[in-house]
Design a protein around this motif. Structure first.
Motif, short mmCIF file in Angstrom:
data_model
loop_
_atom_site.label_atom_id
_atom_site.label_comp_id
_atom_site.label_asym_id
_atom_site.label_seq_id
_atom_site.Cartn_x
_atom_site.Cartn_y
_atom_site.Cartn_z
N MET A 181 0.85 -1.20 0.00
CA MET A 181 0.00 0.00 0.00
C MET A 181 0.88 1.24 0.00
O MET A 181 1.87 1.31 0.72
N THR A 182 0.54 2.22 -0.81
CA THR A 182 1.32 3.43 -0.88
C THR A 182 0.96 4.36 0.25
O THR A 182 -0.06 4.21 0.92
N LYS A 183 1.79 5.36 0.43
CA LYS A 183 1.53 6.34 1.48
C LYS A 183 0.19 7.03 1.24
O LYS A 183 -0.59 7.25 2.17
N THR A 184 -0.10 7.35 -0.02
CA THR A 184 -1.35 8.02 -0.33
C THR A 184 -2.54 7.13 0.00
O THR A 184 -3.53 7.57 0.57
N ASP A 185 -2.44 5.84 -0.35
CA ASP A 185 -3.53 4.91 -0.07
C ASP A 185 -3.82 4.84 1.42
O ASP A 185 -4.97 4.87 1.85
N ALA A 186 -2.78 4.72 2.24
CA ALA A 186 -2.96 4.59 3.68
C ALA A 186 -3.59 5.84 4.25
O ALA A 186 -4.44 5.78 5.13
N GLY A 187 -3.16 7.01 3.75
CA GLY A 187 -3.72 8.24 4.27
C GLY A 187 -5.17 8.43 3.83
O GLY A 187 -5.98 8.98 4.56
N ALA A 188 -5.50 7.94 2.63
CA ALA A 188 -6.85 8.12 2.11
C ALA A 188 -7.85 7.28 2.87
O ALA A 188 -8.96 7.73 3.14
N ASP A 189 -7.52 6.07 3.22
CA ASP A 189 -8.43 5.21 3.98
C ASP A 189 -7.61 4.24 4.82
O ASP A 189 -7.26 3.16 4.37
N TRP A 190 -7.33 4.67 6.02
CA TRP A 190 -6.45 3.87 6.89
C TRP A 190 -7.14 2.62 7.41
O TRP A 190 -6.49 1.75 7.97
N ARG A 191 -8.44 2.50 7.20
CA ARG A 191 -9.17 1.32 7.65
C ARG A 191 -9.17 0.18 6.60
O ARG A 191 -9.59 -0.92 6.91
N THR A 192 -8.75 0.47 5.39
CA THR A 192 -8.85 -0.49 4.30
C THR A 192 -7.59 -1.34 4.19
O THR A 192 -6.47 -0.82 4.19
N TYR A 193 -7.79 -2.65 4.06
CA TYR A 193 -6.68 -3.58 3.88
C TYR A 193 -6.96 -4.48 2.69
O TYR A 193 -8.02 -5.08 2.58
N THR A 194 -5.98 -4.54 1.79
CA THR A 194 -6.08 -5.42 0.61
C THR A 194 -4.80 -6.24 0.50
O THR A 194 -4.08 -6.17 -0.49
N GLY A 195 -4.50 -7.00 1.55
CA GLY A 195 -3.26 -7.77 1.59
C GLY A 195 -2.19 -7.03 2.36
O GLY A 195 -2.42 -5.96 2.93
N THR A 196 -1.00 -7.59 2.37
CA THR A 196 0.09 -7.01 3.15
C THR A 196 0.77 -5.85 2.46
O THR A 196 1.40 -5.02 3.12
N GLY A 197 0.65 -5.78 1.13
CA GLY A 197 1.38 -4.75 0.40
C GLY A 197 2.85 -5.10 0.20
O GLY A 197 3.62 -4.27 -0.28
N LEU A 198 3.23 -6.33 0.54
CA LEU A 198 4.62 -6.76 0.41
C LEU A 198 4.91 -7.25 -1.01
O LEU A 198 4.05 -7.87 -1.65
N PRO A 199 6.14 -7.05 -1.50
CA PRO A 199 6.53 -7.68 -2.76
C PRO A 199 6.60 -9.20 -2.58
O PRO A 199 6.72 -9.69 -1.45
N SER A 222 -1.70 5.31 11.54
CA SER A 222 -1.96 5.97 12.82
C SER A 222 -2.03 7.48 12.65
O SER A 222 -2.90 8.15 13.23
N ALA A 223 -1.11 8.03 11.86
CA ALA A 223 -1.11 9.47 11.62
C ALA A 223 -2.40 9.89 10.93
O ALA A 223 -2.99 10.94 11.25
N ALA A 224 -2.87 9.07 9.98
CA ALA A 224 -4.11 9.39 9.28
C ALA A 224 -5.31 9.30 10.21
O ALA A 224 -6.24 10.11 10.14
N ALA A 225 -5.31 8.32 11.10
CA ALA A 225 -6.42 8.18 12.06
C ALA A 225 -6.47 9.39 12.99
O ALA A 225 -7.55 9.93 13.27
N LEU A 226 -5.32 9.82 13.49
CA LEU A 226 -5.29 10.97 14.38
C LEU A 226 -5.68 12.25 13.65
O LEU A 226 -6.36 13.12 14.22
#
Length: 203
Positions: free
Chosen positions: A1-19, A79-83
């Motif tokens: 997951m990119t930084k933008t994705d995490a900030g846009a919706d920190w509640r959403t998970y679509t896998g680990t985001g690992l290579p 966490s930063a996005a949630a706060l």
């Protein structure tokens, strides 16, 4: 997951985001532990030669460092996005930070488990860096609880102890959570929000 994705919706998970290589290493570490896993095992499962794996990651330690760094960076962004979403509402900041911690440790259970349990396997500067990131994460909750007590919104007599207890409870989800268990991550987050309000002495 990119930084933008995490900030846009920190509640959403679509896998680990690992290579893929790190996904494979994570699976091996979960099955055999860090010390029980060999580079040859990771390479074989990733369908690479050992030299091919070393081209991407020069050592087994490098694989572990990449995993724990990904975990801590992703949790920090969320966490930063949630706060930020909670704004200046101290009750909301507690609720959403707890929600973030529980969702992360449920959805990213394996990654969070390895990041917690294999800290003993990190060496040198990498261990120091990880501990610094962990302490920085803890200070987010410290500030929320201390601010709430200062505003007389929380009544916890020992704010720092309450903060550690809350974070320990939330991160502990990774030790036992199962996707086929009794409660969904969302349901757990709601329960933990209620329990941590009591711990903080929310009034």
């Amino acid at each position: 997951m990119t930084k933008t994705d995490a900030g846009a919706d920190w509640r959403t998970y679509t896998g680990t985001g690992l290579p893929p290589i790190l996904e494979t290493a994570l699976a091996c570490f979960m099955e055999h532990g860090y010390h029980g896993t060999t580079i040859r095992t990771v390479a074989a499962r990733a369908e690479l030669s050992v030299p091919g794996l070393y081209y991407h990651y020069p050592s087994k330690q490098a694989l572990l460092v990449a995993l724990v760094s990904h975990a801590m960076d992703d949790l920090w962004r969320r966490s930063a996005a949630a706060l930020e979403e909670a704004g200046d509402d101290v009750r909301g900041r507690l609720d959403l930070l707890v929600e973030c911690l529980v969702l992360f440790h449920a959805h990213q259970r394996d990654l969070a488990f390895i990041a917690y349990s294999e800290i003993r396997s990190l060496v040198g500067e990498t261990r120091t860096t990880y501990i610094g990131a962990r302490d920085r994460q803890q200070r987010l909750m410290d500030r929320v609880i201390e601010d709430g007590v200062a505003r007389k919104v929380f009544t916890a007599p020992y704010p720092r102890d309450a903060s550690r207890a809350i974070v320990t409870m939330c991160t502990g989800v990774a030790q036992w959570y199962r996707a086929d268990g009794e409660h969904s991550p969302r349901e757990l987050a709601d329960r933990y929000r209620a329990m941590t309000r009591m711990t903080a002495g929310a009034v």
